[in-house]
Design an enzyme around this catalytic site. Structure first.
Site, PDB file in Angstrom:
ATOM      1  N   GLY A 104       0.823  -1.207   0.000  1.00 51.37           N
ATOM      2  CA  GLY A 104       0.000   0.000   0.000  1.00 51.37           C
ATOM      3  C   GLY A 104       0.855   1.255   0.000  1.00 51.37           C
ATOM      4  N   ARG A 132      -7.737  -2.788  -1.453  1.00 47.54           N
ATOM      5  CA  ARG A 132      -7.565  -1.677  -0.502  1.00 47.54           C
ATOM      6  C   ARG A 132      -7.991  -0.334  -1.105  1.00 47.54           C
ATOM      7  NH1 ARG A 132      -1.836  -2.292   2.316  1.00 47.54           N
ATOM      8  NH2 ARG A 132      -2.729  -0.669   3.625  1.00 47.54           N
ATOM      9  N   GLN A 179       0.756   7.878   4.605  1.00 49.48           N
ATOM     10  CA  GLN A 179       0.797   7.579   3.172  1.00 49.48           C
ATOM     11  C   GLN A 179       0.114   8.686   2.379  1.00 49.48           C
ATOM     12  OE1 GLN A 179      -0.932   3.700   2.668  1.00 49.48           O
ATOM     13  NE2 GLN A 179       0.806   2.649   3.617  1.00 49.48           N
ATOM     14  N   ASP A 329       1.033  -0.196  12.841  1.00 49.50           N
ATOM     15  CA  ASP A 329       1.330  -1.543  12.331  1.00 49.50           C
ATOM     16  C   ASP A 329       1.608  -2.544  13.450  1.00 49.50           C
ATOM     17  OD1 ASP A 329       1.038  -0.694   9.717  1.00 49.50           O
ATOM     18  OD2 ASP A 329       3.144  -0.118   9.539  1.00 49.50           O
ATOM     19  N   ARG A 360      -7.320  -6.096   9.576  1.00 45.82           N
ATOM     20  CA  ARG A 360      -6.468  -6.528  10.689  1.00 45.82           C
ATOM     21  C   ARG A 360      -7.184  -6.543  12.031  1.00 45.82           C
ATOM     22  NH1 ARG A 360      -0.669  -3.777   9.632  1.00 45.82           N
ATOM     23  NH2 ARG A 360      -0.042  -5.353   8.124  1.00 45.82           N
TER      24      ARG A 360
END
Ligand code: S3P
Length: 456
Positions: A104, A132, A179, A329, A360
């Site tokens: 990603g 995604r 991001q 993460d 997740r």
């Protein structure tokens, strides 16, 4: 989404309690975020960039291949990587589809680069990445004049016609995402005027640090929790040397293993300690963890240090939602620590986990349940009922998600019965050599006796 059942080449693994404490001194592979950025900024600079410690994981190798396809020269030279860039605005149209694999970060950051280059390209990825959301970058980047055509729901594959004369963007992030921030800044490199991003909560600032390192003018001001970042467009980026620190998100796995396996003592050398990445260390310390930092220093604008880990009986924790960006993460591995901690933990505000390499939030809960842990999801919170002993014995579906696979293998080091994962191949996206490194510390990870019965 692809399941392990229709991947006959899947590589299951089993993890079991080691007979002795874990011990040793290791170095984890280079930081994934910094590695992607070093390659991209190198390709956008004039002259040569030398990168030491680059993560040679599949995600980063996708970025290297994409930069090459866009006209930069990227090659391994002994222990270093050398990038000869084309300068801002100098990338050329690729003659084939850019395949960003599982990454990603590679896909979204590259959207920013491509948005302000007057070239046509098509981007795709694996089944996980094709599921995604890309709208979070498509929408803001379209305002600079780029035209994106995506599959329904704003998913890859994606066709991009970059802007001829990109307009500078001014954007307030609706979600805390480094991001998205980085994609806007990368687009702003080839826009005339000042590009501005406002983030409601601070997210990792590797792009800002590296932009400065390559010679761009970036200013950052904070107003309470809000950060305002301004980049002056069309700077002359000059190739630079980058020393990539060990990835704190990879270090998280041996750290938690060392804390949980009784009697263990580990040293992890040269790990990145950017304060916007150390939420896991803060959380583990709140749980009572014995973690010490030695030899702190600064390397290519990023703080680093050695982390000393000693086994500790942990207590439950309540993690506030505002800590999420600094440990986004690390929730699957923190969840393992919570499962073995005394008491009930609550990890709050995890909506973003639903759009990672897998959902997740659901997958972490399922992993814990496979090991016999009592867990609940309430809204965006994960509630884990910890105990010093957990039964284990289950099979974890990893959903093409490297961090779930590694978390489950650490879990198996401390459960009464072994844990099995359906597929370990995706570990190579971020942590090549994970299994061998953990084995060198004394962890028990082996091929399972028989193929696990697949669930779902
Ligand atoms: C990354 C930012 C994070 C993180 C990802 C790497 C980056 O994503 O989950 O692994 O390098 O900018 P978001 O910022 O979108 O949460």
């Amino acid at each position: 989404m692809e399941s392990a059942q229709n991947r006959p080449q899947a590589r299951p693994l089993a993890a079991a309690r080691p007979s002795r404490p874990l011990g040793g001194e290791i170095r984890v592979p280079g930081d994934k975020s910094i590695s992607h950025r070093a390659l991209m900024f190198g390709a956008l600079s004039l002259g040569e960039t030398r990168i030491a410690g680059l993560l040679e994981g599949e995600d980063v190798l996708r970025t290297a291949a994409a930069m090459q396809a866009l006209g930069a020269s990227v090659e391994r030279d002994g222990d270093e990587w050398r990038v000869t860039g084309r300068g801002i605005g100098g990338l050329v149209a690729p003659d084939d589809v850019l395949d960003m694999g599982n990454s990603g970060t590679a896909a979204r950051l590259l959207c920013g680069v491509l948005a302000s280059h007057d070239i046509f390209s098509v981007m795709t990825g694996d089944a996980s990445l094709r599921g995604r959301p890309m709208r979070r970058v498509i929408e803001p980047l379209s305002a600079c004049g780029a035209v994106f055509t995506a599959r329904v729901g704003g998913r890859l594959p994606l066709a991009i016609q970059g802007a001829r004369d990109a307009l500078p963007l001014s954007y307030r992030l609706p979600v805390a995402s480094a991001q998205v921030k980085s994609a806007i800044l990368l687009a702003g490199l080839n826009a005339r005027g000042v590009t501005e991003v406002e983030e409601p909560e601070a997210t990792r600032d590797h792009s800002e640090n590296m932009l400065r390192h390559f010679g761009a003018e970036v200013t950052v001001s904070a107003h309470g929790k809000t950060r305002h970042i301004a980049l002056r467009g069309q700077p002359e980026l000059r190739g630079a040397d980058v020393l990539v620190p060990g990835d704190p998100s990879s270090a998280a796995f041996p750290i938690v293993a060392g804390l949980l396996v009784p009697g263990s003592s580990l040293v992890l050398n040269s790990v990145g300690l950017n304060p916007l990445r150390t939420g896991l260390l803060d959380s583990l310390r709140e749980m009572g963890a014995k973690l010490t930092i030695r030899n702190p220093s600064v390397q290519s604008g990023e703080p680093i240090g050695d982390i000393v880990v000693e086994y500790t009986a942990l207590a439950a924790i309540d993690v506030p939602p505002e800590r999420a960006p600094s440990m986004i993460d690390e929730y699957p591995i923190l969840a393992i620590a919570c499962a073995l901690a005394n008491g009930t933990s609550r990890l709050r505000g995890l909506a973003e986990l639903r759009v990672k390499e897998s959902d997740r939030l659901a997958a972490t809960a399922a992993m814990l349940r496979a090991g016999g842990v009592r867990v609940e999801i309430e809204g965006d919170d994960l509630i884990i009922h910890g105990a010093a002993q957990q039964p284990g014995g289950g099979v974890v579906e990893t959903h093409m998600d490297h961090r779930l696979a590694m978390s489950a293998l650490i879990f198996g080091q401390v459960t009464a019965n072994p844990m099995t994962i359906d597929d370990s191949r995706f570990i190579d996206t971020s942590f090549p050599g994970f299994v061998a490194l953990m084995q060198s510390l004394g962890a028990r990870i082996t091929a399972p006796n028989r193929r696990p019965a697949m669930i779902g």
